[in-house]
Design an enzyme around this catalytic site. Structure first.
Site, PDB file in Angstrom:
ATOM      1  N   ASP A 104     116.196 -26.265  57.481  1.00 12.85           N
ATOM      2  CA  ASP A 104     116.570 -24.893  57.103  1.00 12.85           C
ATOM      3  C   ASP A 104     115.796 -24.391  55.893  1.00 12.85           C
ATOM      4  O   ASP A 104     115.392 -23.227  55.849  1.00 12.85           O
ATOM      5  CB  ASP A 104     118.079 -24.753  56.899  1.00 12.85           C
ATOM      6  CG  ASP A 104     118.668 -25.672  55.845  1.00 12.85           C
ATOM      7  OD1 ASP A 104     118.019 -26.691  55.510  1.00 12.85           O
ATOM      8  OD2 ASP A 104     119.775 -25.379  55.370  1.00 12.85           O
ATOM      9  N   ALA A 133     131.727 -35.463  52.708  1.00 16.03           N
ATOM     10  CA  ALA A 133     131.536 -36.127  53.996  1.00 16.03           C
ATOM     11  C   ALA A 133     130.380 -35.547  54.805  1.00 16.03           C
ATOM     12  O   ALA A 133     130.085 -36.027  55.886  1.00 16.03           O
ATOM     13  CB  ALA A 133     132.820 -36.041  54.824  1.00 16.03           C
ATOM     14  N   LEU A 158     130.309 -32.291  55.821  1.00 17.20           N
ATOM     15  CA  LEU A 158     130.829 -31.232  56.682  1.00 17.20           C
ATOM     16  C   LEU A 158     130.897 -29.892  55.939  1.00 17.20           C
ATOM     17  O   LEU A 158     131.640 -29.002  56.321  1.00 17.20           O
ATOM     18  CB  LEU A 158     132.202 -31.610  57.239  1.00 17.20           C
ATOM     19  CG  LEU A 158     132.241 -32.856  58.123  1.00 17.20           C
ATOM     20  CD1 LEU A 158     133.647 -33.102  58.639  1.00 17.20           C
ATOM     21  CD2 LEU A 158     131.264 -32.744  59.282  1.00 17.20           C
ATOM     22  N   SER A 195     131.694 -27.715  50.387  1.00 19.77           N
ATOM     23  CA  SER A 195     131.330 -26.792  49.308  1.00 19.77           C
ATOM     24  C   SER A 195     131.042 -25.401  49.856  1.00 19.77           C
ATOM     25  O   SER A 195     131.475 -24.394  49.285  1.00 19.77           O
ATOM     26  CB  SER A 195     130.120 -27.316  48.526  1.00 19.77           C
ATOM     27  OG  SER A 195     128.979 -27.446  49.344  1.00 19.77           O
ATOM     28  N   GLU A 212     125.538 -21.885  45.262  1.00 20.42           N
ATOM     29  CA  GLU A 212     125.440 -23.344  45.291  1.00 20.42           C
ATOM     30  C   GLU A 212     124.210 -23.829  44.541  1.00 20.42           C
ATOM     31  O   GLU A 212     124.263 -24.838  43.826  1.00 20.42           O
ATOM     32  CB  GLU A 212     125.428 -23.865  46.732  1.00 20.42           C
ATOM     33  CG  GLU A 212     125.263 -25.357  46.814  1.00 20.42           C
ATOM     34  CD  GLU A 212     126.123 -26.013  47.878  1.00 20.42           C
ATOM     35  OE1 GLU A 212     125.836 -27.165  48.217  1.00 20.42           O
ATOM     36  OE2 GLU A 212     127.090 -25.398  48.366  1.00 20.42           O
ATOM     37  N   ASP A 240     124.461 -24.094  55.865  1.00 20.44           N
ATOM     38  CA  ASP A 240     125.881 -24.372  55.693  1.00 20.44           C
ATOM     39  C   ASP A 240     126.694 -23.099  55.513  1.00 20.44           C
ATOM     40  O   ASP A 240     127.715 -22.876  56.167  1.00 20.44           O
ATOM     41  CB  ASP A 240     126.093 -25.293  54.493  1.00 20.44           C
ATOM     42  CG  ASP A 240     125.468 -26.654  54.687  1.00 20.44           C
ATOM     43  OD1 ASP A 240     125.023 -26.949  55.808  1.00 20.44           O
ATOM     44  OD2 ASP A 240     125.425 -27.421  53.712  1.00 20.44           O
ATOM     45  N   TYR A 260     117.984 -35.465  47.854  1.00 19.20           N
ATOM     46  CA  TYR A 260     117.790 -34.172  48.519  1.00 19.20           C
ATOM     47  C   TYR A 260     116.698 -33.357  47.834  1.00 19.20           C
ATOM     48  O   TYR A 260     115.785 -32.827  48.480  1.00 19.20           O
ATOM     49  CB  TYR A 260     119.107 -33.400  48.520  1.00 19.20           C
ATOM     50  CG  TYR A 260     119.156 -32.176  49.416  1.00 19.20           C
ATOM     51  CD1 TYR A 260     119.864 -32.195  50.604  1.00 19.20           C
ATOM     52  CD2 TYR A 260     118.499 -30.994  49.069  1.00 19.20           C
ATOM     53  CE1 TYR A 260     119.925 -31.076  51.430  1.00 19.20           C
ATOM     54  CE2 TYR A 260     118.551 -29.877  49.879  1.00 19.20           C
ATOM     55  CZ  TYR A 260     119.265 -29.924  51.050  1.00 19.20           C
ATOM     56  OH  TYR A 260     119.309 -28.810  51.852  1.00 19.20           O
TER      57      TYR A 260
END
Length: 348
Positions: free
Chosen positions: A30, A112, A114, A117, A145, A157, A206
């Site tokens: 992304d 996890a 998913l 945040s 974020e 996300d 990341y």
């Protein structure tokens, strides 16, 4: 999504819900403008409270300390407790005209993979009165974020949470932000299983991976436009080359996954989908190197269960959850998830 104003003398209860998401395929594509195929899920974060005042004050069932943020917050990354940084990120990005007092609850497993945040950020923006398109709220929450964590995450996300559609996964082009609903067959179950290893993007590799992909694009141009591995020959650093190869092959796997959903049926379809998940996991493990021994062991164990078509990591990696495509009722652990609608807000 919509917001509703109210008179300060008669505060009304605001309820905002932001769903989590599971990404079926298209990981770490992304933020190079590539393709992803996530879906919003029924596990969600709910914020309930009233608007007003000059601060955002939230208590959470999952956090021991209150998040209390002034509307004039300057540096979200310095806020304490840690979860208040996400509150501050949304406040700074949105600059709301009034504060909020409320409570937070969630069924999205935290840490996890998913998007707990993103679910929280989207729900908070709506609770504060943001009134715009799903893309606009996603862009705002992506900025939030990035401000809160210092991690250069992409938009998948937040856009998944904001734009989810009941019954469909979302094919998202992260360059032009088009969102195309993709129906999933009724005989295909999507199961999310926690690997047993917690994760956090802020403490993972990341940012390093994002920097490596930026270097790859400096050398060969936008990875989203590259369709052959030979076009990556201008990258001499073997690690940067592997990172770029993952993105190029992953974009193609997204297209192949969507094609299999549209053009195949029965055993041929599930075999192809499973094959693509397996190939994608191998790429994440070997080229992107964001898997872990714990995750690998979980995937191997689940893959050996009859009726499981394919398994791979979901989310940023470095721990967290895996996603399995299975025959219905095969797995008796984790969460069976179905495509859910995007974020909502109600007032009154």
């Amino acid at each position: 999504m919509s917001g509703t104003n109210f008179s300060p003398t008669a505060p009304q209860t605001v309820t905002a819900i932001g769903p989590g998401r599971v990404n079926l395929i298209g990981d770490h594509t992304d933020y190079t403008g590539g393709l992803v195929l996530p879906m919003a899920i029924h596990l969600a974060t709910t914020i309930v409270g009233v608007r007003g005042g000059s601060r955002v004050t939230l208590v959470s069932e999952d956090e021991p300390d209150t998040a209390d943020v002034d509307l004039a917050v300057d540096n979200p990354a310095e806020c304490e407790p840690t979860w208040a940084r996400y509150v501050a990120g949304v406040v700074k990005a949105m600059n709301p005209s009034q504060g909020f007092i409320g409570t937070v609850s969630t069924t999205v497993p935290i840490g996890a993979g998913l998007s707990s945040s993103a679910a929280f950020e989207v729900a908070l923006a709506l609770a504060l009165g943001f009134d715009g398109t799903p893309l606009e709220v996603a862009q705002l929450c992506q900025r939030a974020e990035n401000e809160a964590t210092g991690v250069p995450t992409g938009i998948m996300d937040q856009l998944s949470s904001a734009a989810g559609q009941l019954g469909s996964a979302l094919l998202i082009d992260c360059n032009d932000f088009t969102v195309t609903p993709i129906s999933l067959p009724p005989d295909l179950e999507v199961v999310v299983v926690h690997s047993g290893q917690e994760r956090t993007l802020a403490g993972s590799g990341y940012t390093e991976r994002a920097e490596q992909l930026a270097e790859a694009e400096r050398l060969v141009g936008p990875l989203r436009l590259i369709t052959t591995i030979s076009a990556l020959e201008g990258i001499s650093d073997p690690v940067v080359f592997k990172r770029a190869r993952h993105v190029v092959t992953e974009n193609q796997r997204v297209l192949d996954f969507v094609s299999a959903l549209a053009n195949l049926t029965g055993d041929a379809q599930t075999a192809r989908l499973g094959e693509l998940l397996t190939q994608g996991q191998a790429s994440l493990r070997d080229d992107f190197e964001n898997s872990t021994p714990t995750v690998d062991e979980c995937i191997e164990r689940l893959s050996n269960i009859e009726g499981v078509h394919g398994v791979r990591m979901t989310g940023g990696g470095f721990g967290g959850c895996v996603v399995a495509l299975t025959k219905p009722g095969v797995l008796h652990e984790g969460w069976v998830v179905k495509p859910a609608r995007g974020a909502t807000v109600t007032v009154g």
